[in-house]
Scaffold this motif. Sequence first.
Motif, PDB file in Angstrom:
ATOM      1  N   ARG A  11      42.566  30.666  42.022  1.00 32.70           N
ATOM      2  CA  ARG A  11      43.403  31.871  41.969  1.00 32.70           C
ATOM      3  C   ARG A  11      44.390  31.852  40.803  1.00 32.70           C
ATOM      4  NH1 ARG A  11      44.706  32.391  48.458  1.00 32.70           N
ATOM      5  NH2 ARG A  11      42.717  33.383  49.051  1.00 32.70           N
ATOM      6  N   ILE A  14      45.039  34.676  37.910  1.00 35.51           N
ATOM      7  CA  ILE A  14      44.657  36.010  38.379  1.00 35.51           C
ATOM      8  C   ILE A  14      45.881  36.680  38.991  1.00 35.51           C
ATOM      9  CG2 ILE A  14      43.250  37.337  40.010  1.00 35.51           C
ATOM     10  CD1 ILE A  14      41.119  35.194  39.806  1.00 35.51           C
ATOM     11  N   ASP A  15      46.261  37.813  38.468  1.00 41.02           N
ATOM     12  CA  ASP A  15      47.364  38.594  39.002  1.00 41.02           C
ATOM     13  C   ASP A  15      46.822  39.435  40.153  1.00 41.02           C
ATOM     14  OD1 ASP A  15      49.407  40.390  39.567  1.00 41.02           O
ATOM     15  OD2 ASP A  15      49.957  40.687  37.468  1.00 41.02           O
ATOM     16  N   ARG A  16      47.229  39.121  41.375  1.00 44.63           N
ATOM     17  CA  ARG A  16      46.686  39.794  42.559  1.00 44.63           C
ATOM     18  C   ARG A  16      47.048  41.274  42.604  1.00 44.63           C
ATOM     19  NH1 ARG A  16      45.655  35.944  46.531  1.00 44.63           N
ATOM     20  NH2 ARG A  16      44.496  37.580  47.605  1.00 44.63           N
ATOM     21  N   GLU A  17      48.080  41.672  41.875  1.00 49.34           N
ATOM     22  CA  GLU A  17      48.526  43.070  41.887  1.00 49.34           C
ATOM     23  C   GLU A  17      47.928  43.890  40.744  1.00 49.34           C
ATOM     24  OE1 GLU A  17      50.278  44.073  44.493  1.00 49.34           O
ATOM     25  OE2 GLU A  17      50.124  41.987  45.169  1.00 49.34           O
ATOM     26  N   SER A 214      33.780  39.498  42.956  1.00 48.59           N
ATOM     27  CA  SER A 214      34.039  38.096  43.261  1.00 48.59           C
ATOM     28  C   SER A 214      32.729  37.335  43.180  1.00 48.59           C
ATOM     29  CB  SER A 214      34.637  37.942  44.655  1.00 48.59           C
ATOM     30  OG  SER A 214      33.699  38.378  45.636  1.00 48.59           O
ATOM     31  N   PRO A 219      37.680  33.792  44.278  1.00 47.36           N
ATOM     32  CA  PRO A 219      38.612  34.850  44.693  1.00 47.36           C
ATOM     33  C   PRO A 219      38.186  36.215  44.168  1.00 47.36           C
ATOM     34  CG  PRO A 219      39.495  33.673  42.810  1.00 47.36           C
ATOM     35  CD  PRO A 219      38.240  32.949  43.194  1.00 47.36           C
ATOM     36  N   VAL A 221      38.732  39.824  42.327  1.00 48.14           N
ATOM     37  CA  VAL A 221      39.481  40.336  41.182  1.00 48.14           C
ATOM     38  C   VAL A 221      39.382  41.859  41.205  1.00 48.14           C
ATOM     39  CG1 VAL A 221      39.679  40.381  38.665  1.00 48.14           C
ATOM     40  CG2 VAL A 221      38.958  38.275  39.825  1.00 48.14           C
ATOM     41  N   LYS A 222      40.558  42.514  41.206  1.00 49.20           N
ATOM     42  CA  LYS A 222      40.571  43.977  41.244  1.00 49.20           C
ATOM     43  C   LYS A 222      40.128  44.564  39.912  1.00 49.20           C
ATOM     44  CE  LYS A 222      44.368  44.190  44.605  1.00 49.20           C
ATOM     45  NZ  LYS A 222      45.771  44.630  44.826  1.00 49.20           N
TER      46      LYS A 222
END
Length: 233
Positions: A11, A14-17, A214, A219, A221-222
């Motif tokens: 993770r 990777i910026d989750r937002e 993914s 994880p 990724v948006k």
Amino acid sequence: MAIAKRTKAAREGIDREKTYTIAEAVKLVKERAKAKFDETIEIAMNLGVDPKHADQMVRGVCNLPNGSGRTVRVGVFARGAKADEAKAAGADLVGAEDLFEKVNGGAIDFDRCIATPDMMPLVGRLGKVLGPRGMMPNPKVGTVTMDVAGAVKAAKGGAVEFRVEKAGIIHAGIGKASFTEEKLVQNIMAFADAVQKAKPPGAKGHYINRVAISSTMGPGVKVDAATLFATEA
């Protein structure tokens, strides 16, 4: 503990937002596909539909330009010349009443089911067996057809069926981690285009709400959905 460490490491970066362009997202996902097997690259699309309503059901098929990387076993319900055509095209199992008995008994040794129209009264009796697995032949996705040879070749070549789930989400495998970034981007864009073209008449407002990709063990990724339909990723 080791799994938690691997997950945490995957993770990182990777910026989750943040939503990434499709090219950026593919790069991030590929870099984190570190399993000892060739991980499947998967896409999840959250759609603005309620599949409980018939006019908001989303279903279709996409012929991935670079294949899925998956070995697909194909079963065909056909008789006579059409059965011969299916065998010549590479079908793994071909039959009529004999195949019905095997499947009805729980022996489903195939991933995709194809049938000629005249076989549907027989195949229809397998609804409780094939339906829950999403394997019931359907003319809308080209699996009820007289062109059994073409359908078998499409299935073997990387045709991916999709169907929206109860929560308005579509999941599909669109390639392998061993694919180049370019081939994965091409497959993902082709899949997104097929879903866009399958937009039902009852869909109101925004159709494609959220997209993520993914690998099997990695994880999510948006993805910025707008980049799925650009001329260049």
